[in-house]
Design a protein around this motif. Structure first.
Motif, PDB file in Angstrom:
ATOM      1  N   UNK A  85      47.432  21.718  34.469  1.00  0.00           N
ATOM      2  CA  UNK A  85      46.665  20.514  34.805  1.00  0.00           C
ATOM      3  C   UNK A  85      46.234  19.740  33.566  1.00  0.00           C
ATOM      4  N   UNK A  86      45.982  20.444  32.466  1.00  0.00           N
ATOM      5  CA  UNK A  86      45.691  19.735  31.209  1.00  0.00           C
ATOM      6  C   UNK A  86      46.884  18.877  30.802  1.00  0.00           C
ATOM      7  N   UNK A  87      48.061  19.461  30.936  1.00  0.00           N
ATOM      8  CA  UNK A  87      49.273  18.709  30.581  1.00  0.00           C
ATOM      9  C   UNK A  87      49.453  17.505  31.507  1.00  0.00           C
ATOM     10  N   UNK A 125      46.941  10.252  31.321  1.00  0.00           N
ATOM     11  CA  UNK A 125      46.112   9.512  30.380  1.00  0.00           C
ATOM     12  C   UNK A 125      46.937   8.726  29.371  1.00  0.00           C
ATOM     13  N   UNK A 126      48.004   9.346  28.850  1.00  0.00           N
ATOM     14  CA  UNK A 126      48.869   8.658  27.872  1.00  0.00           C
ATOM     15  C   UNK A 126      49.542   7.454  28.501  1.00  0.00           C
ATOM     16  N   UNK A 154      49.752   1.506  29.594  1.00  0.00           N
ATOM     17  CA  UNK A 154      49.580   0.332  30.471  1.00  0.00           C
ATOM     18  C   UNK A 154      48.552  -0.627  29.873  1.00  0.00           C
ATOM     19  N   UNK A 155      47.429  -0.051  29.404  1.00  0.00           N
ATOM     20  CA  UNK A 155      46.400  -0.911  28.801  1.00  0.00           C
ATOM     21  C   UNK A 155      46.930  -1.615  27.562  1.00  0.00           C
ATOM     22  N   UNK A 156      47.689  -0.890  26.704  1.00  0.00           N
ATOM     23  CA  UNK A 156      48.226  -1.494  25.479  1.00  0.00           C
ATOM     24  C   UNK A 156      49.220  -2.609  25.814  1.00  0.00           C
ATOM     25  N   UNK A 197      55.784   4.359  36.965  1.00  0.00           N
ATOM     26  CA  UNK A 197      55.824   5.787  36.630  1.00  0.00           C
ATOM     27  C   UNK A 197      54.482   6.441  36.948  1.00  0.00           C
ATOM     28  N   UNK A 198      53.374   5.747  36.616  1.00  0.00           N
ATOM     29  CA  UNK A 198      52.043   6.290  36.881  1.00  0.00           C
ATOM     30  C   UNK A 198      51.818   6.502  38.376  1.00  0.00           C
TER      31      UNK A 198
END
Length: 685
Positions: free
Chosen positions: A240-242, A248-249, A254-256, A303-304
């Protein structure tokens, strides 16, 4: 249980006996000295004991300039007389000069004639006759031995190629030539000699650091064991961390993209489309367009959304996969001996490789010396024909083809055995592939049987049988040798076809026929896919054989349809397992590699005095990293087999049982909770 695939078992045993017989026949006819020792033009070994050449261990070429001829590439033999000598020449000399001075300087003749044919001691013989009969070389040049052959002693002085500090030499035929002419004849020898020097330094590094390398591999083994034990508690956390890290990445991406899209607003030229500017070799041009960042943002959003939807709809299957990973760690904890079974598989494969290699060498060195006419003239009609060195000079071949020699070509013969050497080599390769695949199959079936005995134990660990690994190994050998051999046979046939295709591709690399290259490429791709599919089917078939004891075809069919009925679970489990095990391998290899780097570069003050002095610190460092990865792979391959076995048992458990008292589930409580059942059936006393 009963014996399965008996016919294949009998065939397998007969093939093994035949393979042993082939090895014995090859041992009788073969002579590995033909590989160890160089062979002169008379088919005699240089350096062989109890012969005239016992003290002559090095091969000397009469005219090494001829070794640059295209004939060498065709026949793999240099078309000049080759003689066994005790040492290589250490000076420049020509037969003409030695002949002119032999009366008042006999020492020069005595030195020169050791590179002539044995017994020749007639310096008065004319140069034309000597060269015609190949009694002596026309010249000798300073040389040094490499691979037991004399090669020019090249060196570089101020960027200029020299031999014994000279740039020119006399060729013994009245011409002065440049040493660069020798470079073609011994092409690449400098690089090879440099590689030899590097090789010696690497060997020295291994000799003084081997125990530290073993310590590093031991640390890797302990870390691998620790990782497998901790997977029982950390599998879900790591996964789940991965996943949230990836989400998150992508979110940051998307924000960038949106920030770049908004930042370019109002800048001249940024509103142009990709179609407007056309194809550009500089990718930075596209980054100045708002349309580019908009496209990136849309793709990343897609993709998200896909990842989030997959997590929502597959969450239960992911939980099952993680539970199976934890269960696998628990199973290995109860049957720790399985972690060391890969050593058995490694030893079996090592025996197969050794036997195959020795048999191949003996087969390749079977036969008597075969001599062929080596001619410098490509139009000589006698070129490549067999000849007799004892009567060659009495024939008219030397008149029709000036400079032709009857030299040793290879070892062979005209008997039935020698005619089918290639077939025997092919059979040797095929049986080798069969045996290797059988050893792997035996390991997979043995491990599957051990882990299946864990799953089907109703009360864990009380109902796990005593010595489950050894019991499983005994069942596999006693009842299922034929089935394992059948699966290995199918895989070996495909692998042999792939080897043949690779050989054909190598031979036809220079062809300009694009259709042939395309066809070979398609065939190689198809058989690669077929091999991967067969490995997957065989692996699961061996698990079913270990569980139910049925024959190979029935087990393969049942395993395939069982997997197809749970195809989504298979995909999820496969990817989750691959990720966690790959992460484990990287952590083990990377962690030990970082520790080894700090140690061998003397950056750990406590051990600074213990670090050996090395020529190349990267030699033990790379060995530790690669070795750690292989150690981790060996341990994790057992874990992967455990998870696959437990998964098939889990699927079978779901289909055969319903959780009632009559048909209770055998799965663990954690799996039972994930399935949403109220409680486990009461366990029998």
């Amino acid at each position: 249980r009963h014996c399965t695939d008996i016919i294949c078992c009998v065939i397998f045993i007969v093939v093994i006996l035949g393979y042993i017989a082939l090895g014995v026949v090859a041992w009788v006819h073969g002579d590995p000295r033909k590989v160890i020792y160089p062979t002169d033009s008379y088919g005699q070994f240089c350096g062989q004991r109890d012969t005239l050449n016992e003290n002559k261990t090095i091969l000397f070429y009469f005219n090494i300039l001829k070794c640059a001829s295209p004939v060498v590439l065709i026949n793999l033999q240099c078309p000049t007389t080759q003689l066994c000598v005790s040492k290589c020449p250490d000076r420049f000399a020509t037969y003409i000069d030695v002949q002119a001075s032999y009366r008042y300087r006999p020492d020069q003749w005595n030195y020169f004639r050791q590179f002539c044919k044995p017994g020749f001691n007639n310096p008065r013989k004319s140069i034309a006759q000597v060269l015609r009969d190949e009694d002596c070389p026309s010249m000798i040049i300073p040389s040094r031995p490499f691979l037991k052959r004399c090669f020019p002693d090249f060196s570089t002085k101020n960027g200029v190629l020299t031999v014994a500090n000279q740039t020119t030499f006399k060729d013994g035929r009245g011409k002065t030539r440049n040493v660069t002419d020798l470079r073609e004849a011994a092409n690449g020898i400098n690089n090879v000699l440099d590689a030899r020097s590097v090789g010696m330094k690497i060997f020295e590094d291994y000799a003084i650091s081997w125990y530290w390398i073993l310590i590093g591999l031991f640390i890797a083994m302990m870390l691998s064991l620790l990782f497998l034990v901790l997977l029982r508690f950390t599998a879900g956390v790591l996964f789940w961390i991965f996943i949230f890290g990836v989400i998150g990445i992508i979110g940051y991406g998307i924000w960038h993209c949106y920030w770049e899209y908004d930042h370019l607003k109002g800048i001249p030229g940024s509103d142009l489309t990709v179609y407007d500017i056309g194809f550009q070799t500089d990718f930075k041009v596209y980054l100045q367009l708002r349309q580019t960042w908009l496209a990136f943002m849309i793709i990343l959003c897609g993709v998200e959304v896909i990842i989030i939807l997959m997590l929502i709809f597959l969450r239960n299957r992911i939980r099952i996969a993680i539970a199976l990973l934890k269960e696998g760690s628990r199973a290995i904890g109860y049957i720790m001996s399985t972690l060391f079974y890969p050593i058995v598989t490694f030893l079996l494969i090592a025996i197969c490789i050794s036997y195959w290699a020795v048999t191949a060498v003996f087969l390749a060195t079977s036969g008597e010396p075969v001599y062929k006419v080596m001619a410098n003239q490509t139009l000589c009609k006698y070129a490549n024909l067999t000849c007799d060195p004892e009567t060659f000079n009495t024939t008219n071949v030397t008149k029709l083809c000036p400079g032709a020699q009857c030299t040793f070509a290879f070892y062979g013969g005209e008997s039935l055995y020698h005619k089918y050497i290639f077939i025997f080599q092919l059979a040797n390769a095929f049986v080798f592939l069969w045996l290797v695949n059988f050893a792997i199959a035996l390991g997979q079936c043995t491990l599957a049987g051990a882990f299946a005995s864990y799953y089907w134990a109703y009360r864990k660990p009380a109902d796990i049988p005593l010595w489950p690994l050894f019991s499983s190994f005994g069942r596999a050998i006693r009842y299922h040798t034929g089935s394992l051999a059948f699966g290995a046979l199918i895989l070996a046939i495909v692998q042999l076809i792939r080897v043949i295709l690779e050989y054909l591709d190598h031979k036809l690399k220079g062809t300009q026929n694009s259709f042939t290259r395309f066809l070979l490429c398609c065939l190689k791709c198809c058989f690669w896919c077929l091999e991967k599919f067969l490995k997957f089917i065989n692996r699961n078939a061996y698990i079913m054989i270990a569980i139910y004891g049925k024959n190979f075809c029935t087990s393969a069919k049942e395993a395939f349809f069982l997997l197809m009925r749970n195809v989504v679970r298979v995909a999820v489990l496969d990817k989750v397992t691959d990720f966690l095990l790959f992460l484990g391998k990287i952590l083990v290899a990377g962690g030990v590699g970082v520790l080894a780097f700090f140690f061998f570069t003397q950056r750990i003050p406590v051990f600074a005095q213990e670090v050996p002095m090395l020529n190349y610190y990267w030699v033990p460092l790379l060995t530790v990293i690669i070795g750690s990865y292989l150690v981790a792979h060996g341990f994790f391959s057992v874990y992967a087999m455990c998870v696959d076995t437990l998964f098939l048992c889990f699927c079978e458990d779901l289909e055969r049982n319903d959780g009632s008292t009559a048909k209770p589930y055998f799965m663990s409580a954690s799996l039972h909770r994930i399935l949403g059942k109220k409680k486990l059936s009461p366990k029998k006393a």
